[in-house]
Motif scaffolding. Structure first.
Motif: not given
Length: 208
Positions: A37-51
Protein backbone atom coordinates in the motif's frame (compact mmCIF):
# COMPACT_ATOMS: atom_id res chain seq x y z
CA UNK A 1 -6.40 -24.65 -43.99
CA UNK A 2 -7.59 -21.40 -45.55
CA UNK A 3 -8.15 -18.79 -42.84
CA UNK A 4 -9.24 -16.03 -45.19
CA UNK A 5 -12.94 -16.78 -44.78
CA UNK A 6 -12.82 -18.10 -41.24
CA UNK A 7 -14.57 -16.53 -38.28
CA UNK A 8 -11.32 -16.10 -36.37
CA UNK A 9 -10.79 -12.51 -35.19
CA UNK A 10 -8.10 -10.50 -36.86
CA UNK A 11 -4.86 -10.24 -34.88
CA UNK A 12 -4.21 -6.63 -34.01
CA UNK A 13 -0.69 -5.31 -34.00
CA UNK A 14 0.83 -3.09 -31.31
CA UNK A 15 -0.71 0.29 -30.76
CA UNK A 16 1.22 3.23 -32.20
CA UNK A 17 2.02 4.62 -28.74
CA UNK A 18 3.47 1.25 -27.67
CA UNK A 19 6.09 1.11 -30.42
CA UNK A 20 9.59 2.12 -29.37
CA UNK A 21 11.17 5.00 -31.29
CA UNK A 22 13.78 3.86 -33.81
CA UNK A 23 16.30 6.10 -32.05
CA UNK A 24 16.15 4.01 -28.86
CA UNK A 25 19.63 2.67 -28.16
CA UNK A 26 19.45 1.57 -24.51
CA UNK A 27 16.74 -0.05 -22.40
CA UNK A 28 17.16 -0.23 -18.62
CA UNK A 29 15.19 -2.32 -16.12
CA UNK A 30 14.14 -0.54 -12.92
CA UNK A 31 12.14 -2.04 -10.03
CA UNK A 32 9.79 -0.07 -7.80
CA UNK A 33 9.67 -1.70 -4.37
CA UNK A 34 8.09 -1.09 -1.00
CA UNK A 35 5.67 -2.48 1.52
CA UNK A 36 1.98 -3.08 1.04
CA UNK A 37 0.00 0.00 0.00
CA UNK A 38 2.88 2.48 -0.36
CA UNK A 39 1.90 3.49 -3.92
CA UNK A 40 3.95 1.30 -6.27
CA UNK A 41 1.09 0.58 -8.69
CA UNK A 42 0.10 4.25 -8.57
CA UNK A 43 3.63 5.41 -9.44
CA UNK A 44 4.07 3.00 -12.34
CA UNK A 45 0.66 3.95 -13.73
CA UNK A 46 1.27 7.69 -13.31
CA UNK A 47 4.62 7.79 -15.10
CA UNK A 48 4.21 5.09 -17.77
CA UNK A 49 3.89 6.34 -21.34
CA UNK A 50 2.11 3.12 -22.34
CA UNK A 51 -0.96 1.56 -20.79
CA UNK A 52 0.52 -0.13 -17.71
CA UNK A 53 0.15 -3.83 -17.08
CA UNK A 54 -1.18 -4.50 -13.59
CA UNK A 55 -1.98 -7.71 -11.73
CA UNK A 56 -4.24 -6.24 -9.07
CA UNK A 57 -6.81 -8.53 -7.52
CA UNK A 58 -9.56 -7.90 -5.00
CA UNK A 59 -8.47 -8.56 -1.45
CA UNK A 60 -10.28 -11.48 0.17
CA UNK A 61 -10.76 -12.95 3.61
CA UNK A 62 -7.76 -15.20 2.94
CA UNK A 63 -5.49 -12.27 3.76
CA UNK A 64 -7.04 -11.59 7.18
CA UNK A 65 -4.45 -12.17 9.87
CA UNK A 66 -1.75 -12.61 7.21
CA UNK A 67 -1.44 -9.24 5.47
CA UNK A 68 -0.58 -6.18 7.53
CA UNK A 69 -3.20 -3.60 6.49
CA UNK A 70 -2.58 -1.08 9.26
CA UNK A 71 -2.82 2.43 7.85
CA UNK A 72 -4.38 1.27 4.57
CA UNK A 73 -7.67 -0.13 5.84
CA UNK A 74 -9.63 1.26 2.89
CA UNK A 75 -7.49 -0.47 0.28
CA UNK A 76 -9.54 -3.14 -1.54
CA UNK A 77 -7.08 -4.45 -4.17
CA UNK A 78 -3.53 -5.71 -4.12
CA UNK A 79 -0.77 -6.56 -6.61
CA UNK A 80 -0.23 -10.31 -6.73
CA UNK A 81 2.55 -10.56 -9.34
CA UNK A 82 3.88 -7.28 -10.72
CA UNK A 83 3.15 -3.98 -12.39
CA UNK A 84 4.82 -3.05 -15.66
CA UNK A 85 5.26 0.26 -17.45
CA UNK A 86 7.65 2.12 -19.73
CA UNK A 87 9.02 5.65 -19.87
CA UNK A 88 11.40 7.28 -22.34
CA UNK A 89 13.95 9.46 -20.56
CA UNK A 90 15.15 10.84 -23.89
CA UNK A 91 15.25 9.76 -27.55
CA UNK A 92 17.84 7.06 -26.82
CA UNK A 93 17.16 5.84 -23.26
CA UNK A 94 14.06 3.89 -22.19
CA UNK A 95 13.25 2.62 -18.70
CA UNK A 96 11.19 -0.51 -18.16
CA UNK A 97 9.48 -0.29 -14.78
CA UNK A 98 8.54 -3.33 -12.71
CA UNK A 99 6.48 -2.79 -9.56
CA UNK A 100 6.79 -5.56 -6.98
CA UNK A 101 3.99 -7.00 -4.81
CA UNK A 102 3.97 -5.57 -1.31
CA UNK A 103 2.72 -8.38 0.93
CA UNK A 104 5.42 -10.59 2.38
CA UNK A 105 3.63 -13.75 1.20
CA UNK A 106 4.35 -12.66 -2.40
CA UNK A 107 7.97 -11.65 -1.84
CA UNK A 108 9.22 -14.92 -3.36
CA UNK A 109 8.43 -13.29 -6.72
CA UNK A 110 10.97 -10.55 -6.08
CA UNK A 111 13.91 -12.76 -7.05
CA UNK A 112 12.79 -12.97 -10.67
CA UNK A 113 11.83 -9.30 -10.84
CA UNK A 114 15.29 -8.27 -9.58
CA UNK A 115 17.09 -10.24 -12.31
CA UNK A 116 18.80 -7.80 -14.65
CA UNK A 117 17.61 -4.72 -12.74
CA UNK A 118 20.04 -1.81 -12.88
CA UNK A 119 18.52 -0.01 -9.89
CA UNK A 120 15.46 0.42 -7.71
CA UNK A 121 13.12 2.98 -6.21
CA UNK A 122 12.06 2.33 -2.62
CA UNK A 123 8.69 3.96 -1.92
CA UNK A 124 8.21 4.98 1.69
CA UNK A 125 5.10 5.63 3.78
CA UNK A 126 6.00 7.52 6.98
CA UNK A 127 2.87 6.16 8.69
CA UNK A 128 4.40 2.68 8.48
CA UNK A 129 8.12 3.27 8.41
CA UNK A 130 8.95 -0.17 9.84
CA UNK A 131 7.76 -2.02 6.72
CA UNK A 132 10.65 -0.51 4.75
CA UNK A 133 13.46 -2.05 6.80
CA UNK A 134 13.22 -5.54 5.26
CA UNK A 135 12.72 -4.06 1.79
CA UNK A 136 15.93 -2.02 2.00
CA UNK A 137 17.74 -4.97 3.54
CA UNK A 138 16.87 -7.18 0.59
CA UNK A 139 18.20 -4.61 -1.87
CA UNK A 140 21.43 -4.23 0.08
CA UNK A 141 21.89 -8.00 0.23
CA UNK A 142 21.55 -8.21 -3.55
CA UNK A 143 23.76 -5.19 -4.17
CA UNK A 144 21.02 -3.33 -6.07
CA UNK A 145 21.57 0.47 -6.00
CA UNK A 146 18.48 2.39 -4.95
CA UNK A 147 16.98 5.74 -4.05
CA UNK A 148 14.32 6.31 -1.40
CA UNK A 149 11.18 8.28 -2.31
CA UNK A 150 8.88 9.39 0.52
CA UNK A 151 5.35 9.23 -0.87
CA UNK A 152 3.20 12.15 0.31
CA UNK A 153 0.02 10.82 1.88
CA UNK A 154 -2.41 13.48 3.19
CA UNK A 155 -2.49 12.11 6.73
CA UNK A 156 1.15 11.00 6.93
CA UNK A 157 3.47 12.62 9.49
CA UNK A 158 6.25 14.75 8.03
CA UNK A 159 9.84 14.33 9.13
CA UNK A 160 13.06 16.01 8.02
CA UNK A 161 14.73 13.87 5.40
CA UNK A 162 17.94 13.56 7.39
CA UNK A 163 15.97 12.17 10.34
CA UNK A 164 14.45 9.58 8.03
CA UNK A 165 17.92 8.78 6.69
CA UNK A 166 19.11 8.07 10.22
CA UNK A 167 16.01 6.01 11.07
CA UNK A 168 16.55 3.87 7.96
CA UNK A 169 20.32 3.72 8.52
CA UNK A 170 20.96 4.91 4.98
CA UNK A 171 24.49 5.78 3.82
CA UNK A 172 24.96 9.51 3.10
CA UNK A 173 25.39 8.77 -0.61
CA UNK A 174 21.91 7.23 -1.07
CA UNK A 175 19.47 9.90 -2.34
CA UNK A 176 16.25 10.42 -0.40
CA UNK A 177 13.50 12.76 -1.64
CA UNK A 178 9.81 13.52 -1.27
CA UNK A 179 7.39 12.67 -4.07
CA UNK A 180 3.73 12.39 -4.96
CA UNK A 181 3.33 9.02 -6.67
CA UNK A 182 0.05 10.18 -8.25
CA UNK A 183 1.74 12.90 -10.31
CA UNK A 184 3.66 12.05 -13.46
CA UNK A 185 6.14 14.90 -13.07
CA UNK A 186 6.96 13.96 -9.49
CA UNK A 187 7.38 10.27 -10.35
CA UNK A 188 9.58 11.20 -13.30
CA UNK A 189 11.80 13.31 -11.01
CA UNK A 190 12.33 10.25 -8.80
CA UNK A 191 13.42 8.19 -11.79
CA UNK A 192 15.75 10.94 -12.99
CA UNK A 193 17.28 11.08 -9.50
CA UNK A 194 17.87 7.33 -9.68
CA UNK A 195 19.49 7.59 -13.11
CA UNK A 196 21.82 10.37 -11.92
CA UNK A 197 22.71 8.27 -8.88
CA UNK A 198 23.46 5.22 -11.03
CA UNK A 199 25.61 7.36 -13.32
CA UNK A 200 27.59 8.71 -10.36
CA UNK A 201 28.05 5.18 -8.99
CA UNK A 202 29.35 3.99 -12.35
CA UNK A 203 31.74 6.95 -12.60
CA UNK A 204 33.09 6.22 -9.12
CA UNK A 205 33.66 2.57 -9.98
CA UNK A 206 35.51 3.48 -13.19
CA UNK A 207 37.76 5.88 -11.26
CA UNK A 208 38.90 3.16 -8.84
Amino acid sequence: MDYRNSDLPAVAGPRHEDILPQSTATAVKIVVVGGFGVGKTTMVGAVSEIRPLTTEETMTKAGIGVDDTRGVGRKTTTTVAMDFGRISINDELVLYLFGTPGQERFWFLWRGLFEGALGAVVLLDTRRLEISFDVIGRLEERGVPFVVAVNSFPDAPEHPLEELRQALDLPPTVPILVCDARRRGSARDVLLTLMRYLHSQAATTEAL
